[in-house]
Motif scaffolding. Structure first.
Motif, PDB file in Angstrom:
ATOM      1  N   THR A  68       0.839  -1.194   0.000  1.00  0.00           N
ATOM      2  CA  THR A  68       0.000   0.000   0.000  1.00  0.00           C
ATOM      3  C   THR A  68       0.878   1.249   0.000  1.00  0.00           C
ATOM      4  OG1 THR A  68      -0.074   0.232   2.420  1.00  0.00           O
ATOM      5  CG2 THR A  68      -1.714  -1.225   1.408  1.00  0.00           C
ATOM      6  N   THR A  69       0.233   2.401  -0.114  1.00  0.00           N
ATOM      7  CA  THR A  69       0.972   3.662  -0.053  1.00  0.00           C
ATOM      8  C   THR A  69       1.415   3.989   1.361  1.00  0.00           C
ATOM      9  OG1 THR A  69      -1.143   4.802   0.159  1.00  0.00           O
ATOM     10  CG2 THR A  69      -0.154   4.736  -2.041  1.00  0.00           C
ATOM     11  N   GLY A  70       0.782   3.410   2.343  1.00  0.00           N
ATOM     12  CA  GLY A  70       1.095   3.664   3.740  1.00  0.00           C
ATOM     13  C   GLY A  70       0.071   2.986   4.620  1.00  0.00           C
ATOM     14  N   ALA A  71       0.210   3.152   5.942  1.00  0.00           N
ATOM     15  CA  ALA A  71      -0.730   2.505   6.853  1.00  0.00           C
ATOM     16  C   ALA A  71      -2.126   3.107   6.750  1.00  0.00           C
ATOM     17  CB  ALA A  71      -0.213   2.596   8.287  1.00  0.00           C
ATOM     18  N   ALA A  72      -2.218   4.412   6.511  1.00  0.00           N
ATOM     19  CA  ALA A  72      -3.536   5.037   6.385  1.00  0.00           C
ATOM     20  C   ALA A  72      -4.297   4.457   5.201  1.00  0.00           C
ATOM     21  CB  ALA A  72      -3.394   6.552   6.245  1.00  0.00           C
ATOM     22  N   GLY A  73      -3.603   4.353   4.049  1.00  0.00           N
ATOM     23  CA  GLY A  73      -4.208   3.709   2.891  1.00  0.00           C
ATOM     24  C   GLY A  73      -4.546   2.263   3.175  1.00  0.00           C
ATOM     25  N   GLY A  74      -3.703   1.619   3.989  1.00  0.00           N
ATOM     26  CA  GLY A  74      -3.949   0.225   4.354  1.00  0.00           C
ATOM     27  C   GLY A  74      -5.222   0.040   5.145  1.00  0.00           C
ATOM     28  N   ILE A  75      -5.540   0.998   6.025  1.00  0.00           N
ATOM     29  CA  ILE A  75      -6.792   0.918   6.781  1.00  0.00           C
ATOM     30  C   ILE A  75      -7.984   1.024   5.832  1.00  0.00           C
ATOM     31  CG2 ILE A  75      -8.251   2.066   8.488  1.00  0.00           C
ATOM     32  CD1 ILE A  75      -5.650   2.979   9.876  1.00  0.00           C
ATOM     33  N   ALA A  76      -7.954   2.027   4.949  1.00  0.00           N
ATOM     34  CA  ALA A  76      -9.064   2.223   4.010  1.00  0.00           C
ATOM     35  C   ALA A  76      -9.254   0.997   3.120  1.00  0.00           C
ATOM     36  CB  ALA A  76      -8.816   3.464   3.158  1.00  0.00           C
ATOM     37  N   ILE A  77      -8.163   0.449   2.611  1.00  0.00           N
ATOM     38  CA  ILE A  77      -8.246  -0.715   1.731  1.00  0.00           C
ATOM     39  C   ILE A  77      -8.736  -1.949   2.492  1.00  0.00           C
ATOM     40  CG2 ILE A  77      -6.809  -2.367   0.439  1.00  0.00           C
ATOM     41  CD1 ILE A  77      -5.223   0.094  -0.578  1.00  0.00           C
TER      42      ILE A  77
END
Length: 366
Positions: A68-77
């Motif tokens: 992912t692009t980062g952990a924040a993107g990981g949460i959304a995904i």
């Protein structure tokens, strides 16, 4: 002159930590070389994503993974994945999920701001946030009784930003999730142990690639195979505007490959902080101590308590002058309201603790 100064940015000494606002990590030369090599070539991105999942699985002990692009993107995904699965029609609906099984249960003390808000990341993924308990007190029944036929997952935030007392443990949430037949998502963005939560049986774990891993701006999700396939499928939907490129994936994988073989610098880092405290011991109004990270990680920082009357400046004033100087020094200021600033040794480049000591002396002894 640094590459950033060439574009008009000020020189920065990062004594704050692996902070997104300061560029997270300065990567190892091997990681930088891999990023450069990837940038000058081509690849089938869908194939690279699958192969990346295998490397993530190898390093974490999970069944599969997703970059992912980062952990924040990981949460959304991750949230989108537990709601939409691999159904293209549902993937294309995210974040409009009315009528779907879309509720994400989170303890109220974990509904925090980390630079953006956790609830917003959940909402981007199509989740309806269900906060349970109170900000400083959550019981097991608060969580279990909130589970309905609309619940898509539980979410646990492992972070120094979250309330550390009065919350239910990951083990408790994992037991509830198992009993209710729903997945648990753990946001472990800055955590250093990439195998711990998978070994506990957590179905989805989200990490930053630019923090403890010291990779480029990136992140990864690991966990149960079918859910990782669903995570990768979200790049046909909500994941598209937060897609990670070939350079980021290769930099991430290179950092993962070398992670277990990195030299242990914790003792050296602690000694640098002990030197800093000793160097400042005769500065009026400054009292130094070594403190451990709030979330229990093996990170030891120099904590400087500023007595405004003796120092002639408040902690806020010292922070402002450090940040406005050249180079700009950014300290860790979570407790500045109590007159405390901290220096994190992990992001410091060679010799920068000496610059910090000199700057503090210059400001307070002026």
């Amino acid at each position: 002159m640094s590459i950033f100064e060439r574009y008009g940015c000020k020189q920065v000494i990062n004594a704050s930590g692996k902070m997104t606002a300061l560029g997270a990590s300065a990567v190892h030369k091997d990681v930088a070389a891999a990023v450069a090599e990837a940038a000058m070539d081509y690849v089938d991105i869908s194939e690279l994503m699958v192969q990346a999942g295998k490397v993530i699985a190898e390093v974490t002990g999970a069944e599969d993974g997703c970059p992912t692009t980062g952990a924040a993107g990981g949460i959304a995904i991750s949230v989108a994945a537990v709601i939409a699965g691999t159904s293209l029609s549902l993937i294309e609906r995210i974040p409009l999920t009315d009528g779907l099984r879309n509720e994400i249960i989170i303890q109220k003390g974990h509904s925090v701001h980390f630079g953006a808000s956790i609830p917003q990341m959940i909402a981007i993924g199509g989740g309806k946030v269900v906060e349970v308990g109170q900000a400083n007190h959550v019981e097991k029944d608060h969580i279990a009784e909130a589970v309905t036929d609309k619940t898509a997952a539980l979410l646990y935030v492992k972070s120094h930003h979250a309330v550390q007392k009065g919350m239910q443990s990951i083990e408790t949430m994992a037991a509830i999730a198992k009993d209710k037949g729903i997945p648990l998502i753990v946001d472990a963005a800055a955590e250093e142990d990439f195998r711990k939560y998978v070994a506990m049986g957590v179905e989805i774990v989200v990490y930053s690639g630019g923090k403890a891993l010291e990779g480029p701006t990136s992140g990864f999700i690991c966990g149960r195979a079918d859910l990782m396939v669903a995570c990768r499928a979200q790049y046909k939907g909500v994941g598209r505007p937060m897609k990670i490129g070939k350079e980021g994936i290769i930099g991430l994988l290179t950092a993962l490959r070398r992670y277990d073989n990195r030299p242990d610098e914790s003792q050296q880092q602690r000694e640098r902080m002990e030197w800093l405290i000793a160097e400042l011991k005769d500065v009026p109004g400054v009292k130094g101590a070594i403190t451990q990270d709030e979330a229990g990680r093996a990170i030891y920082r120099a904590q400087l308590t500023i007595d405004a009357k003796a120092a002639g400046k408040t902690a806020y004033e010292l922070i402002k002058e450090l940040e406005s100087g050249s180079p700009a020094v950014y300290t860790r200021n979570h407790y500045s309201n109590l007159g405390i600033i901290s220096v994190d040794p992990r992001p410091l480049l060679e010799g920068q603790e000496r610059v910090i000591a000199q700057r503090i002396k210059e400001i307070l002894q002026a």
